[in-house]
Design an enzyme around this catalytic site. Sequence first.
Site, short mmCIF file in Angstrom:
data_model
loop_
_atom_site.label_atom_id
_atom_site.label_comp_id
_atom_site.label_asym_id
_atom_site.label_seq_id
_atom_site.Cartn_x
_atom_site.Cartn_y
_atom_site.Cartn_z
N LYS A 179 0.86 -1.14 0.05
CA LYS A 179 0.26 0.00 -0.01
C LYS A 179 0.56 0.80 -0.37
O LYS A 179 2.19 1.31 -0.04
CB LYS A 179 -0.27 -0.24 1.74
CG LYS A 179 -2.00 -0.82 1.00
CD LYS A 179 -2.50 -1.28 3.19
CE LYS A 179 -3.91 -1.87 2.70
NZ LYS A 179 -4.73 -1.44 1.41
N ARG A 198 -10.15 -11.35 1.77
CA ARG A 198 -11.41 -12.53 0.78
C ARG A 198 -10.56 -14.02 1.72
O ARG A 198 -11.34 -15.05 1.04
CB ARG A 198 -11.97 -12.05 -0.31
CG ARG A 198 -10.36 -11.73 -1.68
CD ARG A 198 -10.53 -11.26 -2.35
NE ARG A 198 -10.65 -9.73 -2.36
CZ ARG A 198 -11.18 -8.78 -3.43
NH1 ARG A 198 -11.27 -9.25 -4.58
NH2 ARG A 198 -11.21 -7.10 -3.22
N1 BES Z 1 -8.37 -3.69 4.44
C1 BES Z 1 -8.03 -3.53 2.40
C2 BES Z 1 -9.88 -2.51 2.62
C3 BES Z 1 -9.55 -1.12 2.93
C4 BES Z 1 -9.03 0.03 2.63
C5 BES Z 1 -10.73 -1.10 4.35
C6 BES Z 1 -9.06 0.92 2.45
C7 BES Z 1 -10.28 0.57 4.61
C8 BES Z 1 -9.51 1.29 4.29
C9 BES Z 1 -8.18 -4.71 1.86
O1 BES Z 1 -7.63 -5.63 2.06
C10 BES Z 1 -8.20 -4.19 0.49
O2 BES Z 1 -6.77 -3.62 1.01
N2 BES Z 1 -8.66 -4.39 -0.60
C11 BES Z 1 -8.06 -3.92 -1.75
C12 BES Z 1 -8.83 -4.49 -2.23
C13 BES Z 1 -8.57 -4.57 -3.54
C14 BES Z 1 -6.46 -4.53 -4.32
C15 BES Z 1 -8.67 -5.53 -4.94
C16 BES Z 1 -8.85 -1.81 -1.77
O3 BES Z 1 -9.87 -1.46 -1.66
O4 BES Z 1 -8.01 -1.67 -2.14
MN MN Z 2 -5.64 -5.43 1.77
#
Ligand code: BES
Ligand code: MN
Length: 498
Positions: free
Chosen positions: A279, A353
Amino acid sequence: MEFSIKSGSPEKQRSACIVAGVFEARRLTLAAEILDKSTDGYISGVLRRGDMEGKAGTTLLLHNIPGTLSERVLLVGLGKEKDFREKDFLAAVRTAIKALHDTGAFDASIFLTEIAVKKRSVAWRIRQATIAALDASYRFDQFKSKKDESRRPLRKLTFAVSRRNELAQAEQGLAQGLAIAEGVALSKNLGNLPANICHPTYLAEQAQAMAEELKLECNILERADMEKLGMHSLLSVAQGSRQPPKLIVLSYKGAKSSEKPIVLVGKGVTFDTGGISLKPAAEMDEMKYDMCGAATVLGTLRATARLALPINLTVIVPATENMPDAMATRPGDIVTSMSGQTIEILNTDAEGRLILCDALTYAERFDPDTVIDVATLTGACVVALGHVASGLFSDKDTLARDLLDAAEDSCDRAWRMPLWDDYQELLKSPFADMGNIGGRWGGSITAACFLSRFTKKYAWAHLDIAGTAWKSGADKGATGRPVPLLMHYLLQRAGKLN
Ligand code: BES
Ligand code: MN
Ligand code: ZN
């Protein structure tokens, strides 16, 4: 904080502060009117001089009014009387509590709970007021070496009801409100803890401690156990971390053992760096909140056990970190989930997931009546619904309806999203049974579609709480949502709602 219920006249209360409401255009509520009469028009006199209009969010503190037995009277603005709804009621309680914390009062008698809220029972008003009052009093300052103790001596709250025959219902509402607030507080505490303290082992220890305290069954699966069960999807997320993963299972038995349990599954990523699909740096600290699904299902279990609800409830928490490391999963890696379905991991940041799918397969062994998973699953859900509503996904209309009703009744909003087959297409992989991402658009839906492939054996719903589990900015902190929603659903199922 100590709570009690009383029916009686405001001018006869001997307390440090009486709290009464005033609607817009200086319209007095019943309690304010009684106070006004017994003080020869003192209240209406102050209002007439222009010190308060009754707008929502405003307060006016008065001292030593002749004709009352209390040291203070706190007037709370309620807004327009004809538009007075649930959220206005709760906002007024919060405003009152915040104002009380700024006084020197040790105790207060709150008459706001006498005010009629359309269609809502006394039990509802007392339950929700209790939750709101404790929520507004919450602080997380265990890492501050100097605690801010300026004012805040408030220790005791008394909620007023207008009739004696409402006392029994009000007491039940209070007991439920206290239990729910305790669940919310547990969930907030776990969420707010930093990831160097709240790691999977810490969550497992907390679960064990809770099991002992509340006489629950507790089973913690270690990495080796997960390997035996074939949970390679979950393990693929954990393999990049030095923290060992845990699969936490807690069971509360309040009904006959022949009764099928409700199973709650909570995402427990104690820190989400994204893994190799790292990230960006900005706000990455907030990924300590990526275990809020776990925190809320644990909070819900605590509240359920406290109330000794006549249901069987099992909580499953897959707990792990998502870290980049030489051993971490690479984009393109293929794993076999516990269900036997293979997954091409195209983005290691879609890890929620990957751990949930194995936990959802594991849930089958409890022969569940219903399974609800709760997860901070996608940024896309925040894009869709903002920070107001949690995303609700279910292909079972009756279950979706029950959860939406619970959301409405608990003022812990949720909004239903689609799970149509059209979206399933997006998960196609040229090499495995599915990919773990579905492309740029509709991300919260493709994530839910992924989970749906592991939930065919029972009635299932998914709550994406990415936008509702915590607040950013000046009052950054976990919210404890959706503990109130889940508790309303369970209270309803247990036949304990009034
Ligand atoms: N934990 C995150 C989701 C999230 C991001 C919650 C920001 C709250 C604020 C999750 O694990 C994630 O990173 N999801 C990705 C999925 C994508 C790679 C398909 C996302 O939402 O960017
Ligand atoms: Mn994630
Ligand atoms: Zn995550």
